[in-house]
Design a protein around this motif. Structure first.
Motif, PDB file in Angstrom:
ATOM      1  N   GLY A 155       1.276  -1.346  -0.157  1.00 36.59           N
ATOM      2  CA  GLY A 155       0.162  -0.050  -0.480  1.00 36.59           C
ATOM      3  C   GLY A 155       0.486   1.292   0.063  1.00 36.59           C
ATOM      4  N   PHE A 156       0.462   2.477  -0.902  1.00 32.92           N
ATOM      5  CA  PHE A 156       1.129   3.389  -0.971  1.00 32.92           C
ATOM      6  C   PHE A 156       0.059   5.074   0.024  1.00 32.92           C
ATOM      7  N   SER A 157       1.046   5.293   0.855  1.00 35.63           N
ATOM      8  CA  SER A 157       0.690   6.100   2.184  1.00 35.63           C
ATOM      9  C   SER A 157      -1.308   5.808   1.880  1.00 35.63           C
ATOM     10  N   ALA A 158      -2.477   6.491   1.626  1.00 36.09           N
ATOM     11  CA  ALA A 158      -3.688   6.146   2.168  1.00 36.09           C
ATOM     12  C   ALA A 158      -3.855   4.727   1.881  1.00 36.09           C
ATOM     13  N   GLY A 159      -3.276   4.218   1.136  1.00 32.43           N
ATOM     14  CA  GLY A 159      -2.745   1.785   0.448  1.00 32.43           C
ATOM     15  C   GLY A 159      -2.812   1.791   1.748  1.00 32.43           C
ATOM     16  N   GLY A 160      -1.575   2.092   1.858  1.00 30.07           N
ATOM     17  CA  GLY A 160      -0.795   1.554   3.229  1.00 30.07           C
ATOM     18  C   GLY A 160      -1.442   1.771   4.318  1.00 30.07           C
ATOM     19  N   GLU A 161      -2.558   2.941   4.828  1.00 31.03           N
ATOM     20  CA  GLU A 161      -2.595   2.737   5.647  1.00 31.03           C
ATOM     21  C   GLU A 161      -4.426   1.701   5.594  1.00 31.03           C
ATOM     22  N   LEU A 162      -4.207   1.312   4.275  1.00 32.88           N
ATOM     23  CA  LEU A 162      -5.407  -0.455   4.543  1.00 32.88           C
ATOM     24  C   LEU A 162      -4.983  -1.837   4.225  1.00 32.88           C
ATOM     25  N   ALA A 163      -3.364  -1.631   4.323  1.00 29.44           N
ATOM     26  CA  ALA A 163      -2.708  -2.799   4.555  1.00 29.44           C
ATOM     27  C   ALA A 163      -2.270  -3.139   5.591  1.00 29.44           C
ATOM     28  N   THR A 164      -2.300  -1.962   7.043  1.00 36.13           N
ATOM     29  CA  THR A 164      -1.735  -2.485   8.192  1.00 36.13           C
ATOM     30  C   THR A 164      -2.918  -1.904   9.059  1.00 36.13           C
ATOM     31  N   LEU A 165      -3.924  -1.438   8.335  1.00 34.88           N
ATOM     32  CA  LEU A 165      -5.183  -2.190   9.738  1.00 34.88           C
ATOM     33  C   LEU A 165      -5.906  -3.282   8.764  1.00 34.88           C
ATOM     34  N   VAL A 166      -4.879  -4.486   7.857  1.00 35.89           N
ATOM     35  CA  VAL A 166      -5.389  -5.659   7.554  1.00 35.89           C
ATOM     36  C   VAL A 166      -4.792  -5.993   7.700  1.00 35.89           C
ATOM     37  N   ALA A 167      -2.862  -6.046   7.542  1.00 33.44           N
ATOM     38  CA  ALA A 167      -2.514  -6.807   8.861  1.00 33.44           C
ATOM     39  C   ALA A 167      -1.861  -6.947   9.801  1.00 33.44           C
ATOM     40  N   ASP A 168      -2.063  -5.570  10.705  1.00 34.96           N
ATOM     41  CA  ASP A 168      -2.051  -5.581  11.757  1.00 34.96           C
ATOM     42  C   ASP A 168      -2.902  -5.620  12.968  1.00 34.96           C
ATOM     43  N   HIS A 169      -3.886  -5.644  12.195  1.00 32.67           N
ATOM     44  CA  HIS A 169      -4.905  -5.728  13.472  1.00 32.67           C
ATOM     45  C   HIS A 169      -6.216  -6.788  13.246  1.00 32.67           C
ATOM     46  N   ALA A 170      -6.564  -7.836  13.830  1.00 36.63           N
ATOM     47  CA  ALA A 170      -7.450  -8.625  13.821  1.00 36.63           C
ATOM     48  C   ALA A 170      -8.745  -8.238  13.423  1.00 36.63           C
ATOM     49  N   GLY A 171      -9.630  -9.180  12.314  1.00 37.19           N
ATOM     50  CA  GLY A 171     -10.622  -8.656  11.523  1.00 37.19           C
ATOM     51  C   GLY A 171     -11.597  -9.030  12.873  1.00 37.19           C
ATOM     52  N   PRO A 172     -12.772  -7.813  12.084  1.00 34.68           N
ATOM     53  CA  PRO A 172     -13.795  -8.539  12.606  1.00 34.68           C
ATOM     54  C   PRO A 172     -14.502  -9.842  12.978  1.00 34.68           C
ATOM     55  N   ALA A 173     -15.830 -10.170  13.867  1.00 33.18           N
ATOM     56  CA  ALA A 173     -16.366 -10.748  12.847  1.00 33.18           C
ATOM     57  C   ALA A 173     -16.980 -11.112  11.501  1.00 33.18           C
ATOM     58  N   LEU A 174     -16.929 -12.232  11.049  1.00 32.41           N
ATOM     59  CA  LEU A 174     -18.162 -11.815   9.682  1.00 32.41           C
ATOM     60  C   LEU A 174     -19.183 -11.436   9.835  1.00 32.41           C
ATOM     61  N   THR A 175     -19.919 -10.833   9.591  1.00 32.49           N
ATOM     62  CA  THR A 175     -21.741 -10.277   9.489  1.00 32.49           C
ATOM     63  C   THR A 175     -22.846 -10.429   8.268  1.00 32.49           C
ATOM     64  N   GLY A 176     -24.002 -10.418   8.608  1.00 32.52           N
ATOM     65  CA  GLY A 176     -24.642 -10.775   7.069  1.00 32.52           C
ATOM     66  C   GLY A 176     -24.550 -11.673   5.942  1.00 32.52           C
ATOM     67  N   LYS A 177     -24.327 -11.594   4.757  1.00 31.83           N
ATOM     68  CA  LYS A 177     -24.650 -12.663   3.857  1.00 31.83           C
ATOM     69  C   LYS A 177     -22.917 -12.973   3.774  1.00 31.83           C
ATOM     70  N   VAL A 178     -22.853 -14.179   3.596  1.00 37.36           N
ATOM     71  CA  VAL A 178     -21.222 -14.455   3.427  1.00 37.36           C
ATOM     72  C   VAL A 178     -22.209 -15.844   2.585  1.00 37.36           C
ATOM     73  N   ASP A 179     -19.978 -15.488   1.607  1.00 37.76           N
ATOM     74  CA  ASP A 179     -20.108 -16.198   0.273  1.00 37.76           C
ATOM     75  C   ASP A 179     -18.298 -17.450   0.090  1.00 37.76           C
ATOM     76  N   ALA A 180     -18.727 -17.738  -0.424  1.00 32.77           N
ATOM     77  CA  ALA A 180     -16.941 -19.050  -0.291  1.00 32.77           C
ATOM     78  C   ALA A 180     -16.138 -18.263  -0.152  1.00 32.77           C
ATOM     79  N   VAL A 181     -16.131 -17.092  -0.654  1.00 31.08           N
ATOM     80  CA  VAL A 181     -14.766 -16.132  -0.770  1.00 31.08           C
ATOM     81  C   VAL A 181     -14.814 -15.598   0.469  1.00 31.08           C
ATOM     82  N   ASP A 182     -15.931 -15.420   1.509  1.00 29.32           N
ATOM     83  CA  ASP A 182     -15.536 -15.440   2.944  1.00 29.32           C
ATOM     84  C   ASP A 182     -14.786 -16.002   3.793  1.00 29.32           C
ATOM     85  N   ARG A 183     -14.933 -17.479   3.428  1.00 29.00           N
ATOM     86  CA  ARG A 183     -14.191 -18.709   3.988  1.00 29.00           C
ATOM     87  C   ARG A 183     -12.683 -18.199   4.181  1.00 29.00           C
ATOM     88  N   TYR A 184     -12.207 -17.722   3.453  1.00 29.14           N
ATOM     89  CA  TYR A 184     -10.734 -17.064   3.310  1.00 29.14           C
ATOM     90  C   TYR A 184     -10.150 -16.498   3.945  1.00 29.14           C
TER      91      TYR A 184
END
Length: 297
Positions: A155-184
């Protein structure tokens, strides 16, 4: 004339755009992103090489030459202050640089929280797009002949924020409609942060964060302090991290093509070294001692 990965990648990206035109985009949610269904199908706004008005987050696949592809993959999030995407210089040029070391790139168009009139938020929508992108790449690993255990984010600049927010923070539990991609798993195996913004720096870096390569300029008052802070937190947490700070360099030097300084103009070569040293460029490779996320099948 500059040599190395940067210059060749920049010229290749320009040639690609002139000859091949736009690559087809793969929508992350074919029926509309959560919260954006009412704007599904709305046209994006393109000015020069900048993109905005994004309501259907997508990935543009830029495959490595099959003769040299090694199975590694990287999701690239261009910067642009969450108002637009610097699509060419921080998207396609970066993708072609990664191609030259055998990495298949996936350039992300994510929803923009600061686009005029936007109802999106960075933490809710843009981060969801980044997590979904990592999941999507792993879900389609066989289609693109990549290793689901060697999927990184860049990620670059703002995109780097997204990269760190995904890499260094635990993701929330999935809610709503979940499909096959969400299993990964959405946690990347490694992260490349190019003058990342301050939003992604956690109070305490997760001990299970993936290895990190961080690059910034010493004169970048916006993004060098958070880059240093994140590096220190990762090291304190026992995470492998490498930091490059370039003297007399400000913000937004892209892949080096906006700098006249030879040192930071060739930072992509240092990234290539780091990827090779970490084992990410060989089948079955990866940073020793760092567990790769478990991926559902």
């Amino acid at each position: 004339m500059r040599t190395g990965v940067l210059n060749l990648a920049w010229l290749a990206a320009l040639l690609w755009c002139a000859v091949a035109g736009a690559q087809p985009a793969h929508l992350l949610w074919p029926d509309g992103a959560p919260g954006s269904e009412r704007r599904h199908g709305e046209a994006e706004k393109v000015v020069d090489t900048y993109v905005s008005n994004i309501h259907d987050p997508s990935l543009t696949v830029v495959p490595a030459d099959p003769r040299h592809a090694n199975g590694a993959a990287v999701v690239i999030a261009p910067g642009g202050g969450h108002r637009m995407l610097v699509w060419m210089n921080e998207g396609m040029v970066a993708a072609r640089a990664l191609n030259r070391v055998g990495v298949t790139a996936f350039v992300l168009k994510y929803r923009l929280a600061r686009d005029p009139g936007s109802s999106y938020s960075i933490e809710r929508d843009a981060v969801a797009d980044m997590r979904r992108a990592v999941r999507w790449v792993r879900a389609h690993a066989e289609d693109f002949k990549i290793d689901p255990d060697r999927v990184g984010v860049m990620g670059f600049s703002a995109g780097g924020e997204l990269a760190t927010l995904v890499a260094d923070h635990a993701g929330p539990a999935l809610t709503g409609k979940v499909d096959a991609v969400d299993r990964y798993n959405a946690r990347p195996d490694f992260q490349v942060l190019v003058y990342p913004g301050p939003l992604g720096v956690p109070a305490t870096a997760a001990s299970g964060a993936p290895p990190a390569f961080i690059v910034s300029g010493s004169n970048d008052t916006c993004c060098t302090p958070p880059s240093i802070a994140l590096y220190q937190q990762l090291i304190a947490a026992g995470v492998s991290a490498e930091l490059h700070l370039y003297a007399d360099t400000g913000h937004a030097f892209n892949m080096g093509q906006r700098s006249e300084r030879l040192s930071d103009a060739h930072w992509p070569d240092r990234l290539a070294d780091w990827l090779a040293d970490g084992g990410w460029l060989v089948p079955g490779g990866g940073k020793a001692g760092v567990p790769s996320p478990a991926n559902a099948k």
